[in-house]
Design an enzyme around this catalytic site. Structure first.
Site, mmCIF file in Angstrom:
data_model
loop_
_atom_site.group_PDB
_atom_site.id
_atom_site.type_symbol
_atom_site.label_atom_id
_atom_site.label_comp_id
_atom_site.label_asym_id
_atom_site.label_seq_id
_atom_site.Cartn_x
_atom_site.Cartn_y
_atom_site.Cartn_z
ATOM 1 N N GLN A 215 0.869 -1.177 0.000
ATOM 2 C CA GLN A 215 0.000 0.000 0.000
ATOM 3 C C GLN A 215 0.908 1.230 0.000
ATOM 4 O O GLN A 215 1.398 1.659 1.046
ATOM 5 C CB GLN A 215 -0.910 -0.017 1.223
ATOM 6 C CG GLN A 215 -1.690 -1.322 1.395
ATOM 7 C CD GLN A 215 -2.760 -1.516 0.340
ATOM 8 O OE1 GLN A 215 -3.692 -0.721 0.240
ATOM 9 N NE2 GLN A 215 -2.634 -2.580 -0.454
ATOM 10 N N GLY A 256 -11.912 2.659 2.972
ATOM 11 C CA GLY A 256 -10.866 1.806 2.425
ATOM 12 C C GLY A 256 -9.915 2.537 1.487
ATOM 13 O O GLY A 256 -10.093 3.713 1.151
ATOM 14 N N HIS A 257 -8.905 1.794 1.038
ATOM 15 C CA HIS A 257 -7.876 2.398 0.202
ATOM 16 C C HIS A 257 -8.426 2.846 -1.151
ATOM 17 O O HIS A 257 -9.323 2.242 -1.716
ATOM 18 C CB HIS A 257 -6.687 1.446 0.026
ATOM 19 C CG HIS A 257 -7.016 0.108 -0.559
ATOM 20 N ND1 HIS A 257 -6.194 -0.974 -0.441
ATOM 21 C CD2 HIS A 257 -8.095 -0.339 -1.262
ATOM 22 C CE1 HIS A 257 -6.731 -2.011 -1.057
ATOM 23 N NE2 HIS A 257 -7.880 -1.648 -1.554
ATOM 24 N N ASN A 258 -7.862 3.951 -1.638
ATOM 25 C CA ASN A 258 -8.195 4.530 -2.954
ATOM 26 C C ASN A 258 -9.593 5.135 -3.041
ATOM 27 O O ASN A 258 -10.014 5.548 -4.133
ATOM 28 C CB ASN A 258 -8.055 3.504 -4.086
ATOM 29 C CG ASN A 258 -6.688 2.862 -4.146
ATOM 30 O OD1 ASN A 258 -5.702 3.444 -3.708
ATOM 31 N ND2 ASN A 258 -6.619 1.660 -4.683
#
Length: 354
Positions: A215, A256-258
């Site tokens: 990440q 969450g990511h992005n």
């Protein structure tokens, strides 16, 4: 309510001064010199308090109301008993909120744990970190190498600001927060226990189990965002996680990511937003909504509490249910289910005709 030692009343303002501050109109100039000091709900407002009404249904609550002023729009002014001063506003709810902030400015930000006016002796600040004039750092806070913190920002006790993190001016970082791999704008409020910039949840199934996906993105938080206690915002995997200007996020939300969230959104507690979701501007998301990854939610969408979002949602719509569908369809289906349940209750064990 007994005296609140946490938030003391204002020294007092004349109603004419309050109306001017609110951009509102005092209905009767004879009340210009009435003094107000606080805000309260209509049912228990006392002398010195300001309350507001939004509906004629509030009429009965005036029986116990001793407020010094009532904020309402012109269409409801006749509901207010004639002896009570009235402030006329086209948006009473917003005006009441502004009045509260005027009377209790300290309540607009997380409560300071210590009385520090500069940098506490027990704070740990890397020599390479850059702190502008007027930064306050409370006891036991840690600020990592090359971090930059803007003028007027307060870093709460036991909080952690990671290496190279940049925080703008006039921000409030409450006690116990941790911020890593993030760029944060001006006027941002981060409440107790918030976690920003930790690993996103990314794994690839392999022959011997899950393989971790690095990440290596960032978290970008734009100006005037507010993030509630114990909310978690993961850094991007390869791209950035972005929270748009003016967005307000409640306690215990997982992002969450992005994920990319637009400007001036409102996200209520216990919402979970999976990775790479795109949310437009002005979106309102009710409590405990779950949002699948890689979906797009258009501008101005409103989502009912406890809904499950599995597909893209068109701009301007209202949605509810699991899976989410147009709100009117969801409510009609719910009403039909209630009706069928009542019919079964009247005829237990009965046979249904084909």
């Amino acid at each position: 309510m007994e005296q609140n030692v946490f938030f003391l009343p204002h020294e007092g303002l004349k109603l004419a001064e309050l109306a001017e501050f609110l951009g509102a109109e005092l209905a009767n100039s004879d009340h210009s010199d009435v003094i107000v000091r606080s805000v309260a709900p209509i049912s228990r407002a006392r002398a010195g308090d300001v309350c507001y009404i939004l509906s004629r249904r509030n009429r009965e609550e005036f029986a116990t109301c001793e407020a010094s002023a009532v904020i309402c729009d012109k269409a409801l002014a006749d509901v207010v008993p004639p002896h009570l001063p009235v402030i006329l506003s086209s948006n009473p709810h917003a005006a009441f909120a502004m009045a509260g902030g005027l009377f209790y400015p300290a309540a607009l930000r997380p409560v300071a744990i210590s009385g520090e006016s500069e940098i506490a002796p027990s704070a740990v600040i890397d020599p390479s970190a850059k702190l502008e004039k007027g930064v306050i750092v409370e006891p036991l806070a840690v600020i990592g190498p090359h971090a930059e913190i803007g003028e007027g920002t307060r870093i709460g006790a036991n909080s952690v600001i990671g290496p190279d993190v940049k925080i703008g001016r006039d921000c409030s970082i409450a006690a116990g927060a941790s911020i890593l791999c993030a760029l944060i704008g001006n006027g941002v409020v981060i409440h107790n226990g918030v976690r920003i910039g930790q690993d996103g949840f990314g794994y690839a199934p392999g022959p011997r189990g899950m393989i971790k996906i690095v990440q290596i993105g960032r978290v970008i938080i734009q100006d005037n965002v507010e993030i509630g206690a114990n909310t978690t915002i993961d850094r991007g995997a390869m791209d950035d996680t972005v929270i748009g200007e003016g967005t307000k996020i409640d306690n215990q939300v997982q992002i969450g990511h992005n994920v990319q969230i637009g400007r001036h959104c409102a996200i209520v507690s216990q919402v979970g937003i999976a990775g790479s979701t795109k949310i437009g501007n002005g979106v309102q998301i009710g409590g405990q909504v779950g949002i699948k990854g890689h979906v797009t939610i258009g501008d101005g969408v409103q989502i009912a509490a406890k809904s499950g979002i599995m597909t893209d949602l068109a701009a301007g719509g209202q949605y509810g249910g699991i899976p989410a569908r147009p709100l009117k369809d969801y409510l009609r289906e719910a009403a039909q289910q209630v009706s069928k349940s009542k019919l079964r209750g009247r005829n237990p064990g009965g046979k249904q005709n084909d």
